[in-house]
Design a protein around this motif. Structure first.
Motif, PDB file in Angstrom:
ATOM      1  N   THR A   1       0.884  -1.082   0.062  1.00  0.00           N
ATOM      2  CA  THR A   1      -0.018  -0.126   0.167  1.00  0.00           C
ATOM      3  C   THR A   1       0.814   1.058   0.098  1.00  0.00           C
ATOM      4  N   GLN A   2       1.855   1.040   0.756  1.00  0.00           N
ATOM      5  CA  GLN A   2       2.853   2.315   0.793  1.00  0.00           C
ATOM      6  C   GLN A   2       3.359   2.584  -0.807  1.00  0.00           C
ATOM      7  N   LEU A   3       3.861   1.353  -1.429  1.00  0.00           N
ATOM      8  CA  LEU A   3       4.363   1.386  -2.842  1.00  0.00           C
ATOM      9  C   LEU A   3       3.145   2.173  -3.591  1.00  0.00           C
ATOM     10  N   ILE A   4       2.221   1.641  -3.505  1.00  0.00           N
ATOM     11  CA  ILE A   4       1.190   2.333  -4.379  1.00  0.00           C
ATOM     12  C   ILE A   4       1.086   3.885  -4.318  1.00  0.00           C
ATOM     13  N   THR A   5       0.911   4.309  -2.897  1.00  0.00           N
ATOM     14  CA  THR A   5       0.997   5.833  -2.654  1.00  0.00           C
ATOM     15  C   THR A   5       2.144   6.612  -3.294  1.00  0.00           C
ATOM     16  N   ILE A   6       3.487   5.801  -3.012  1.00  0.00           N
ATOM     17  CA  ILE A   6       4.710   6.551  -3.686  1.00  0.00           C
ATOM     18  C   ILE A   6       4.356   6.420  -5.175  1.00  0.00           C
ATOM     19  N   ALA A   7       3.955   5.430  -5.846  1.00  0.00           N
ATOM     20  CA  ALA A   7       3.775   5.371  -7.399  1.00  0.00           C
ATOM     21  C   ALA A   7       2.641   6.300  -7.827  1.00  0.00           C
ATOM     22  N   VAL A   8       1.627   6.605  -6.982  1.00  0.00           N
ATOM     23  CA  VAL A   8       0.686   7.503  -7.310  1.00  0.00           C
ATOM     24  C   VAL A   8       1.542   9.120  -7.316  1.00  0.00           C
ATOM     25  N   ILE A   9       2.221   9.336  -6.249  1.00  0.00           N
ATOM     26  CA  ILE A   9       2.806  10.747  -6.093  1.00  0.00           C
ATOM     27  C   ILE A   9       3.740  10.761  -7.033  1.00  0.00           C
ATOM     28  N   ILE A  10       4.533  10.030  -7.642  1.00  0.00           N
ATOM     29  CA  ILE A  10       5.719  10.078  -8.552  1.00  0.00           C
ATOM     30  C   ILE A  10       4.945  10.110  -9.978  1.00  0.00           C
ATOM     31  N   PHE A  11       3.912   9.412 -10.415  1.00  0.00           N
ATOM     32  CA  PHE A  11       3.392   9.668 -11.651  1.00  0.00           C
ATOM     33  C   PHE A  11       2.265  10.552 -11.542  1.00  0.00           C
ATOM     34  N   GLY A  12       1.645  10.779 -10.677  1.00  0.00           N
ATOM     35  CA  GLY A  12       0.760  12.345 -10.408  1.00  0.00           C
ATOM     36  C   GLY A  12       1.400  13.292 -10.720  1.00  0.00           C
ATOM     37  N   GLY A  13       2.928  13.405  -9.990  1.00  0.00           N
ATOM     38  CA  GLY A  13       3.684  14.548 -10.162  1.00  0.00           C
ATOM     39  C   GLY A  13       3.937  14.894 -11.702  1.00  0.00           C
ATOM     40  N   ALA A  14       4.480  13.595 -12.209  1.00  0.00           N
ATOM     41  CA  ALA A  14       4.569  13.605 -13.777  1.00  0.00           C
ATOM     42  C   ALA A  14       3.751  14.198 -14.694  1.00  0.00           C
ATOM     43  N   ALA A  15       2.458  13.680 -14.181  1.00  0.00           N
ATOM     44  CA  ALA A  15       1.281  14.030 -15.071  1.00  0.00           C
ATOM     45  C   ALA A  15       0.867  15.588 -14.978  1.00  0.00           C
ATOM     46  N   ILE A  16       1.308  16.130 -13.625  1.00  0.00           N
ATOM     47  CA  ILE A  16       0.977  17.651 -13.351  1.00  0.00           C
ATOM     48  C   ILE A  16       1.879  18.335 -14.267  1.00  0.00           C
ATOM     49  N   VAL A  17       3.304  17.901 -14.329  1.00  0.00           N
ATOM     50  CA  VAL A  17       4.435  18.437 -15.157  1.00  0.00           C
ATOM     51  C   VAL A  17       3.864  18.441 -16.558  1.00  0.00           C
ATOM     52  N   HIS A  18       3.186  17.293 -17.011  1.00  0.00           N
ATOM     53  CA  HIS A  18       2.864  17.220 -18.509  1.00  0.00           C
ATOM     54  C   HIS A  18       1.541  17.729 -18.595  1.00  0.00           C
ATOM     55  N   ALA A  19       0.946  18.586 -17.749  1.00  0.00           N
ATOM     56  CA  ALA A  19      -0.434  19.054 -17.829  1.00  0.00           C
ATOM     57  C   ALA A  19      -1.420  18.269 -18.127  1.00  0.00           C
ATOM     58  N   SER A  20      -1.364  17.053 -17.793  1.00  0.00           N
ATOM     59  CA  SER A  20      -2.463  16.009 -18.015  1.00  0.00           C
ATOM     60  C   SER A  20      -3.240  15.820 -16.952  1.00  0.00           C
ATOM     61  N   LEU A  21      -2.905  16.495 -15.522  1.00  0.00           N
ATOM     62  CA  LEU A  21      -3.541  16.112 -14.273  1.00  0.00           C
ATOM     63  C   LEU A  21      -3.190  17.554 -13.596  1.00  0.00           C
ATOM     64  N   ASP A  22      -4.235  18.245 -12.896  1.00  0.00           N
ATOM     65  CA  ASP A  22      -3.972  19.206 -12.123  1.00  0.00           C
ATOM     66  C   ASP A  22      -4.169  18.790 -10.549  1.00  0.00           C
ATOM     67  N   LEU A  23      -3.558  19.805  -9.840  1.00  0.00           N
ATOM     68  CA  LEU A  23      -3.236  19.766  -8.391  1.00  0.00           C
ATOM     69  C   LEU A  23      -4.405  19.154  -7.721  1.00  0.00           C
ATOM     70  N   ALA A  24      -5.779  19.702  -7.966  1.00  0.00           N
ATOM     71  CA  ALA A  24      -6.729  19.547  -7.194  1.00  0.00           C
ATOM     72  C   ALA A  24      -7.180  17.825  -7.284  1.00  0.00           C
ATOM     73  N   ASP A  25      -6.869  17.578  -8.692  1.00  0.00           N
ATOM     74  CA  ASP A  25      -7.245  16.187  -9.062  1.00  0.00           C
ATOM     75  C   ASP A  25      -6.266  15.003  -8.467  1.00  0.00           C
ATOM     76  N   LEU A  26      -4.787  15.514  -8.113  1.00  0.00           N
ATOM     77  CA  LEU A  26      -3.946  14.672  -7.615  1.00  0.00           C
ATOM     78  C   LEU A  26      -4.245  14.701  -5.967  1.00  0.00           C
ATOM     79  N   LEU A  27      -4.483  15.800  -5.521  1.00  0.00           N
ATOM     80  CA  LEU A  27      -5.027  15.812  -3.950  1.00  0.00           C
ATOM     81  C   LEU A  27      -6.322  14.758  -3.808  1.00  0.00           C
ATOM     82  N   THR A  28      -7.371  14.796  -4.854  1.00  0.00           N
ATOM     83  CA  THR A  28      -8.542  13.883  -4.820  1.00  0.00           C
ATOM     84  C   THR A  28      -8.202  12.496  -4.891  1.00  0.00           C
ATOM     85  N   PHE A  29      -7.128  12.289  -5.884  1.00  0.00           N
ATOM     86  CA  PHE A  29      -6.571  11.061  -6.173  1.00  0.00           C
ATOM     87  C   PHE A  29      -6.038  10.526  -4.908  1.00  0.00           C
ATOM     88  N   LEU A  30      -5.153  11.093  -4.360  1.00  0.00           N
ATOM     89  CA  LEU A  30      -4.479  10.603  -3.026  1.00  0.00           C
ATOM     90  C   LEU A  30      -5.409  10.429  -1.915  1.00  0.00           C
TER      91      LEU A  30
END
Length: 580
Positions: free
Chosen positions: A254-283
């Protein structure tokens, strides 16, 4: 449907209303847990990013909604926690009652093979594990399923790729969980058997504490206990090892899943395919997704403990009593007391030698018959067959011409009184123990029975007379006093057939004479069977039956058997010499 599973779910039947209310609350709790992140997402995405004129009012309104949801969530959780646990406790109580009732149906043959401590463990520790499973099992599955499916729907609507990354972990987690779950099951079964062995050892030592102390063998008992205790520790070590790998492994996933979400979610924000509000909801939803997994971890532990306990429960419940009423068993009325054995044979186990073989004997109504012989020839066994404590392997036993197998056990045994060599008194008062012979007896009837057993005089000298507490197994009384109370119980029962198994063996000479007088009075118009080791106690018997390894060797009165100068005369002369 598997019969054991049917039996398992049958315990929900009396509490279906409570069960449905519990499940409804579980559903509400799950839905509210899923709705709260969406409320937060509404504030962060629709209100704050939208920068609408009435943003503050919308925030306050949504805050009020969330407070209301939390209040409902708390109430439902409290209902689940209290009423759900009470439901489990009541079901546990029902199972414990069923098991206790079943214990009482099983014959002496069953108890000959069992340890009391093991049987106690099944009715206490095992049922406690089942209580938790009955309460948390369906609830954990329902909450986990709703939260898991709901979180998945929310996640896939936010970002499909990120959701698929999360779900790549799940097959690996499933294989990992299945492997260690299986190891937990084996370890838990062993652990429950070991705690049963500890209970058996403790029960054995404490029951015989006077013998332990008299032989100063406390150290021996400590070593025996230490052996069982160490076996238990070893079993728990294996259990905890499997449980640790299982639990901590899933937490790591479960901790690995959380880390994966943060890493790949952060990358998605950089590529503008995800915004911060959606990442917060995702987490937040990942937290909801992980919580069902943790619940399932807990459920797996409860399941293994509960299933292991239920298997042990059913191992006993599925044992059919080897002695039970026939389909058309009759109730006796106006029993006279004629007992007849016709070619009766008996052995305790198939691979054992016969204890009794082809025994035929006719005991007339009101006859006073004594059984004598060396130890182990089957005197007690023969008499135990009459109330069907054991079942004869061959032949028939008749009571007033009726086969005892055709008579209901309750009716048969209610017409037979037994005073055993090993006296058992229950914790409680003198009056309680005598009243055990007939529960509805009055105080006057209890006193009359005690007088007939020559017990009244010593009872009234006790601190509180008939209301004196005699302690566990009557430890506050002498052996002779305990024996006379057990005889008083049978006097109170007043059955037409009475069996005395070495009834005077624990009495001193004075008490023996007093009880002997009572026995002589009791034999009037009653069938009386006396198993005697001291032959002097049965000289007045109307018939003495001499048993040997070959069956019935001799029969007759004391004088006839002495004149015969056979086995009885030899036994009598040996005892006479020992007294001199």
């Amino acid at each position: 449907m598997n019969s054991r599973f049917k039996k398992f779910i049958s315990y929900y039947k009396p509490y279906l209303g409570l069960f449905y209310a519990d499940m409804a609350c579980a559903f509400v709790v799950s839905v509210i847990t899923l709705v709260l992140p969406l409320c937060i997402r509404y504030i962060t995405k629709n209100v704050l990013e939208g920068n609408t004129p009435n943003s503050l009012n919308q925030i306050y309104m949504m805050g009020a909604v969330m407070f209301a949801l939390v209040a409902v969530h708390t109430f439902c959780n409290m209902f689940i926690s209290y009423q759900g646990h009470m439901m489990g406790a009541m079901m546990e109580s029902d199972m414990r009652s069923d098991l206790f009732e079943h214990y009482q149906k099983l014959s002496f043959r069953f108890y000959d093979e069992q340890k009391t401590g093991q049987l106690m463990t099944r009715i206490t520790n095992d049922s406690l594990s089942l209580s938790e499973l009955y309460h948390h099992g369906p609830e954990d599955i329902a909450i986990s399923l709703i939260k898991f499916v709901g979180a998945f729907i929310i996640l896939i609507n936010i970002n499909v790729k990120l959701t698929l990354i999360v779900f790549l972990f799940l097959p690996i987690m499933a294989v990992f969980a299945f492997y260690f779950n299986k190891k937990m099951n084996i370890a838990l079964r062993t652990s429950k058997d070991r705690i049963g062995d500890i209970n058996a050892q403790v029960e054995d030592t404490l029951s015989g504490i006077r013998v332990v102390k008299s032989f100063t063998n406390e150290q021996i008992e400590k070593e025996k206990f230490a052996y069982e205790n160490n076996r238990f520790i070893h079993s728990r070590r294996e259990s905890y090892k499997s449980e640790t790998y299982f639990h901590e492994g899933l937490i790591a996933f479960t901790q690995l899943i959380t880390i994966a979400v943060i890493i790949f979610g952060g990358a998605a924000i950089v590529h503008a395919s995800l915004d911060l509000a959606d990442l917060l909801t995702f987490l937040l939803c990942i937290g909801i997704l992980i919580e069902p997994i943790q619940r399932l971890v807990n459920f797996a532990r409860l399941y293994q403990e509960g299933v292991t306990s239920f298997a042990r429960f059913m191992d006993i419940m599925e044992l059919e009593p080897d002695i039970q009423d026939s389909a058309d068993a009759i109730e006796l009325s106006h029993v006279q007391g004629n007992v007849e054995f016709i070619d009766v044979s008996f052995k305790y186990k198939e691979d054992y030698d016969d204890v009794l073989k082809n025994v035929s004997l006719d005991i007339k109504v009101g006859e006073y018959v004594a059984f004598v012989g060396t130890s182990g020839v089957g005197k007690t066994t023969l008499c135990s067959l009459i109330p069907r404590f054991y079942e004869a392997n061959q032949g028939e036993i008749l009571l007033d011409g009726k086969n005892i197998r055709d008579i209901s056990l309750r009716s048969l045994r209610s017409n037979i009184g037994i005073v055993q060599q090993d006296v058992y008194l229950f914790a409680g008062t003198v009056a309680d123990n005598i009243r055990y012979g007939r529960i509805d007896a009055s105080k006057e009837e209890i006193i009359e029975a005690a007088k007939k057993a020559n017990a009244h005089d010593f009872i009234i000298q006790l601190p509180e007379g008939y209301d004196t507490d005699i302690g566990q197994r009557g430890v506050k009384l002498s052996g002779g006093q305990k024996q006379r109370l057990s005889i008083a119980r049978v006097f109170l029962k007043n059955p037409p057939v009475i069996i005395f198994d070495e009834a005077t063996s624990a009495l001193d000479n004075e008490s023996e004479r007093a009880v002997q007088d009572s026995l002589e009075k009791l034999t009037d118009n009653r069938t009386t069977l006396v198993i005697a080791h001291r032959l002097s106690t049965v000289r007045n018997a109307q018939r003495i039956v001499v048993l040997t390894d070959n069956g019935i060797e001799e029969q007759g009165t004391h004088e006839e058997l002495i004149a015969l100068d056979g086995t009885y005369a030899n036994l009598y002369n040996v005892q006479l010499e020992l007294k001199m």
